[in-house]
Design a protein around this motif. Structure first.
Motif, PDB file in Angstrom:
ATOM      1  N   LEU A 197      44.606  -1.221 -54.056  1.00 15.37           N
ATOM      2  CA  LEU A 197      46.272  -1.088 -54.154  1.00 15.37           C
ATOM      3  C   LEU A 197      46.807  -2.255 -55.023  1.00 15.37           C
ATOM      4  O   LEU A 197      47.574  -2.120 -55.840  1.00 15.37           O
ATOM      5  N   HIS A 198      46.327  -3.447 -54.837  1.00 19.65           N
ATOM      6  CA  HIS A 198      46.681  -4.473 -55.711  1.00 19.65           C
ATOM      7  C   HIS A 198      46.355  -4.399 -57.255  1.00 19.65           C
ATOM      8  O   HIS A 198      47.162  -4.559 -58.118  1.00 19.65           O
ATOM      9  N   LEU A 199      45.383  -3.672 -57.285  1.00 20.68           N
ATOM     10  CA  LEU A 199      45.063  -3.056 -58.976  1.00 20.68           C
ATOM     11  C   LEU A 199      45.962  -2.325 -59.486  1.00 20.68           C
ATOM     12  O   LEU A 199      46.283  -2.222 -60.640  1.00 20.68           O
ATOM     13  N   LEU A 200      46.525  -1.185 -58.616  1.00 21.13           N
ATOM     14  CA  LEU A 200      47.234  -0.373 -58.943  1.00 21.13           C
ATOM     15  C   LEU A 200      48.674  -0.932 -59.426  1.00 21.13           C
ATOM     16  O   LEU A 200      49.446  -0.474 -60.299  1.00 21.13           O
ATOM     17  N   GLN A 201      48.771  -2.054 -58.614  1.00 15.98           N
ATOM     18  CA  GLN A 201      50.038  -2.792 -58.804  1.00 15.98           C
ATOM     19  C   GLN A 201      49.991  -3.559 -60.072  1.00 15.98           C
ATOM     20  O   GLN A 201      50.950  -3.565 -61.054  1.00 15.98           O
ATOM     21  N   SER A 202      48.987  -4.016 -60.344  1.00  9.60           N
ATOM     22  CA  SER A 202      48.485  -4.598 -61.654  1.00  9.60           C
ATOM     23  C   SER A 202      48.802  -3.725 -63.024  1.00  9.60           C
ATOM     24  O   SER A 202      49.295  -4.010 -64.059  1.00  9.60           O
ATOM     25  N   LEU A 203      48.239  -2.265 -62.662  1.00  9.40           N
ATOM     26  CA  LEU A 203      48.508  -1.226 -63.832  1.00  9.40           C
ATOM     27  C   LEU A 203      49.858  -1.136 -64.116  1.00  9.40           C
ATOM     28  O   LEU A 203      50.400  -0.973 -65.185  1.00  9.40           O
ATOM     29  N   ASP A 204      50.541  -1.032 -62.827  1.00 12.37           N
ATOM     30  CA  ASP A 204      52.068  -0.708 -62.790  1.00 12.37           C
ATOM     31  C   ASP A 204      52.694  -1.975 -63.530  1.00 12.37           C
ATOM     32  O   ASP A 204      53.571  -1.763 -64.500  1.00 12.37           O
ATOM     33  N   ARG A 205      52.344  -3.180 -63.265  1.00 11.70           N
ATOM     34  CA  ARG A 205      53.143  -4.360 -64.221  1.00 11.70           C
ATOM     35  C   ARG A 205      52.541  -4.473 -65.640  1.00 11.70           C
ATOM     36  O   ARG A 205      53.697  -4.594 -66.298  1.00 11.70           O
ATOM     37  N   LEU A 206      51.425  -3.856 -65.917  1.00 11.80           N
ATOM     38  CA  LEU A 206      51.140  -4.110 -67.315  1.00 11.80           C
ATOM     39  C   LEU A 206      51.982  -3.013 -68.060  1.00 11.80           C
ATOM     40  O   LEU A 206      52.230  -3.272 -69.320  1.00 11.80           O
ATOM     41  N   THR A 207      52.085  -1.876 -67.611  1.00  9.22           N
ATOM     42  CA  THR A 207      52.519  -0.937 -68.375  1.00  9.22           C
ATOM     43  C   THR A 207      54.101  -0.599 -68.278  1.00  9.22           C
ATOM     44  O   THR A 207      54.728  -0.316 -69.218  1.00  9.22           O
ATOM     45  N   PHE A 208      54.588  -1.251 -67.038  1.00  8.60           N
ATOM     46  CA  PHE A 208      56.173  -1.015 -67.155  1.00  8.60           C
ATOM     47  C   PHE A 208      57.002  -2.266 -67.092  1.00  8.60           C
ATOM     48  O   PHE A 208      57.996  -2.362 -67.253  1.00  8.60           O
ATOM     49  N   GLY A 209      56.081  -3.211 -67.143  1.00  6.73           N
ATOM     50  CA  GLY A 209      56.573  -4.633 -66.978  1.00  6.73           C
ATOM     51  C   GLY A 209      57.345  -4.925 -68.539  1.00  6.73           C
ATOM     52  O   GLY A 209      58.718  -5.605 -68.178  1.00  6.73           O
ATOM     53  N   PRO A 210      57.097  -4.751 -69.471  1.00 10.12           N
ATOM     54  CA  PRO A 210      57.747  -4.935 -70.764  1.00 10.12           C
ATOM     55  C   PRO A 210      59.130  -4.425 -70.876  1.00 10.12           C
ATOM     56  O   PRO A 210      59.910  -4.760 -71.328  1.00 10.12           O
ATOM     57  N   LEU A 211      59.184  -3.115 -69.793  1.00  8.18           N
ATOM     58  CA  LEU A 211      60.484  -2.395 -70.012  1.00  8.18           C
ATOM     59  C   LEU A 211      61.427  -2.914 -68.807  1.00  8.18           C
ATOM     60  O   LEU A 211      62.528  -2.279 -68.458  1.00  8.18           O
ATOM     61  N   GLU A 212      60.979  -3.862 -68.114  1.00 11.17           N
ATOM     62  CA  GLU A 212      61.721  -4.494 -66.957  1.00 11.17           C
ATOM     63  C   GLU A 212      61.751  -3.357 -65.869  1.00 11.17           C
ATOM     64  O   GLU A 212      62.815  -3.104 -65.158  1.00 11.17           O
ATOM     65  N   MET A 213      60.733  -2.508 -66.076  1.00 11.57           N
ATOM     66  CA  MET A 213      60.929  -1.171 -64.834  1.00 11.57           C
ATOM     67  C   MET A 213      59.691  -1.317 -63.985  1.00 11.57           C
ATOM     68  O   MET A 213      59.024  -0.181 -63.704  1.00 11.57           O
TER      69      MET A 213
END
Lengths: 286, 280
Positions: free
Chosen positions: B56-72
């Motif tokens: 679950l922690h790694l899924l959160q990392s994936l979300d952060r890497l892919t949507f983080g630049p969009l502030e989403m």
């Protein structure tokens, strides 16, 4: 007293208007007169329509004023993608023309504006299991206004919001430390699905559920003819006691069933203690 | 292996499907989408078991890497309320040992972790309309490290199998007009536009669309590269940065005119155009 009479006469709701935000393709599946409460056509908000922007911005404002369900306001896209489009937001508000200056200033609304100012909202998300809904956002203006007492408006929004979406079973997640547990147990004993939740931002979160029938909803609304038998607790969980949460989680994972039968109790030097008892199928739990 | 997946043999060699779903939701979901057995080829993960916390922690990392630049980036509690609890998360993952060390660092893979690492994820919420779902997350690590983290087009495999996992008959979503992701969705059929200018989204230049799901078109999307065979010819090319046009389309849609996205976006210089079909 019938449920309809009870809701119609409820003192907290007098002078307030219900509203519903839901996509057109969803609201045809909803009950637009929950417990006889009529939602005026102008308060049925289509989030895909340009005319809805002003009201939806006021919902964001309400969320930010009350700091949202997790202590932080939600982004606009979260409302759109998570609540408006797949689910619903139900609540109560007051017309700007009838609102005191205190409220209009809080929301930056002019008296002449023909708009509803939301005082409470309840956002729910449908689940894969038919009839099951997940609670997502509950907030109420509460003590941030002084012109009227709106105690219980958040609970009533949840009750009527769940009735309007025809929920059969309900699931929610909250922290062991949350005072909102006092509200949640009004819906009956809460079956526990997790006691320690690493999947959540706050691992000291519990996941709970209850059968969402009239008994649960009307008991929560305070109808005197609807109540629950509640079992005695076997153990008490303190919000800071991670070891106890993990122990309970391990027992859940091993197949035991537990519920929170009643409201938390006050204790010295702690926010509260939460009662827990075993489930032996004596309750209608989901 | 089903000949449908002939072009995806590398993806199946390097990756395996996962489905993160609670005990309550698992019976509602398809565990062998298009004949791909998740239980045999991959794994079904219960997010409410304490032992699955690292994944679950790694899924959160994936979300952060892919949507983080969009502030989403999606906070974990939103992911819990709007993914894990109502439905589930489907995607593809890889053995930790197969990943480049910099990918592991970017994903914040714990040093002693030996489990699988998610490379793509798809999250959708059912709607009260029977068989209809609202897709709110589709992402791939390839978005931020093209070609180095995951096999090409793993996201297409994730989407086409994902619509079967969730037993979708109709799919709704909102997408930024500039997003190349539109080209992936339109591969499964013409997208009926619900909003052309989305007043209640953080990014108003988003399009809300719906797509009727047909198995034959999903299978065709796995084989064909381009617009769906079900798409009819375009009547207009929309410049996605022309806000006034998008607003005018929105006004027309509100008055009953129908628009469909019928092909992939095309980019020439700094102009992005999307082919649409207008129906009065």
């Amino acid at each position: 007293m019938t449920p309809e009479e009870y809701i119609s006469a409820h003192p907290t709701l007098q002078g307030l208007e219900p509203y519903l935000v839901a996509a057109p393709y969803n609201r045809v599946h909803f009950d637009l007169t929950p417990y006889g409460l009529h939602i005026p056509a102008q308060n049925i908000i289509d989030p895909t329509h340009s005319s809805s922007e002003r009201f939806c911005d006021l919902l964001l404002k309400l969320d930010s004023i009350t700091f949202g369900p997790e202590g932080m306001p939600m982004d606009k896209w979260v409302f759109y993608d998570i609540c408006y489009m797949p689910g619903s937001v139900f609540g109560f508000g007051i017309r700007a023309s009838r609102a005191p200056a205190e409220l209009r200033e809080l929301f930056n609304v002019e008296q002449g504006d023909d708009i509803l100012i939301p005082l409470a909202m309840y956002g729910a998300i449908p689940m894969a299991k038919p009839g099951a809904w997940m609670g997502h956002n509950l907030c109420s203006i509460g003590k941030r206004i002084s012109f009227r007492d709106v105690r219980g408006l958040g609970t009533l929004s949840k009750v009527l919001g769940l009735k309007s979406v025809n929920a059969v079973s309900f699931f929610g997640a909250t922290q062991w430390s949350s005072i909102a547990l006092n509200v949640h147990v009004k819906f009956g004993p809460l079956e526990l699905y997790t006691a320690f939740t690493p999947a959540h931002s706050e691992s000291h979160t519990l996941t709970y559920g209850f059968e969402c029938n009239d008994q649960a909803l009307l008991a929560a609304a305070g109808h005197p003819e609807y109540a629950f038998e509640r079992s005695s607790p076997e153990l008490w969980i303190r919000p800071g006691d991670e070891e106890a949460m993990i122990d309970l989680q391990d027992r859940l994972e091993a197949g035991e069933r537990f519920c929170i039968p009643t409201a938390p109790r006050r204790v010295h030097n702690q926010p509260h203690e939460v009662p827990v008892s075993s489930v032996f199928d004596q309750y209608d739990l989901p | 292996m089903n000949p449908l997946f002939a072009h995806f043999s590398r993806a199946f060699k390097d990756c395996s499907p996962f489905l993160l779903a609670t005990q309550q939701n698992q019976p509602q979901l398809e565990l062998s989408p298009l004949g791909v057995s998740i239980t045999k080829r991959g794994e079904v993960i219960d997010p409410q078991l304490r032992s699955n916390g690292d994944f679950l922690h790694l899924l959160q990392s994936l979300d952060r890497l892919t949507f983080g630049p969009l502030e989403m980036t999606m906070p974990k509690w939103v992911s819990y309320d709007a993914g894990i609890m109502p439905s589930g998360i489907f995607g593809f993952c890889s053995e930790t040992a197969l990943l480049e060390s910099w990918v592991k660092r970017a994903m914040q893979v714990p040093d002693d972790y030996e489990g699988k690492v998610p490379l793509t994820q798809m999250i959708a919420i059912p709607t009260p309309e029977p068989g209809s779902w609202y897709l709110h997350t589709l992402s791939s690590l390839n978005q931020v490290c093209m070609g180095a983290a995951a096999p090409a087009n793993l996201i297409i495999l994730t989407l086409t199998l994902g619509v079967r996992v969730f037993r979708m008959k109709r799919l709704y979503s909102s997408t930024q007009w500039r997003s190349s992701r539109l080209g992936i969705y339109v591969g499964m059929g013409p997208l009926e536009i619900i909003t052309a200018y989305t007043y209640n989204h953080s990014v108003k230049q988003s399009v809300t669309w719906r797509l009727d799901i047909h198995r034959s078109l999903i299978e065709a999307a796995l084989i064909n590269d381009g617009a769906s065979v079900a798409a009819r010819p375009a009547t207009h090319m929309i410049d996605v940065d022309d806000t006034e046009t998008l607003k005018r389309m929105q006004t027309e849609i509100e008055s009953g005119i129908k628009y469909y996205i019928v092909g992939r976006p095309s980019t020439r210089g700094s102009i992005v155009q999307v082919p649409v079909r207008r129906i009065e």
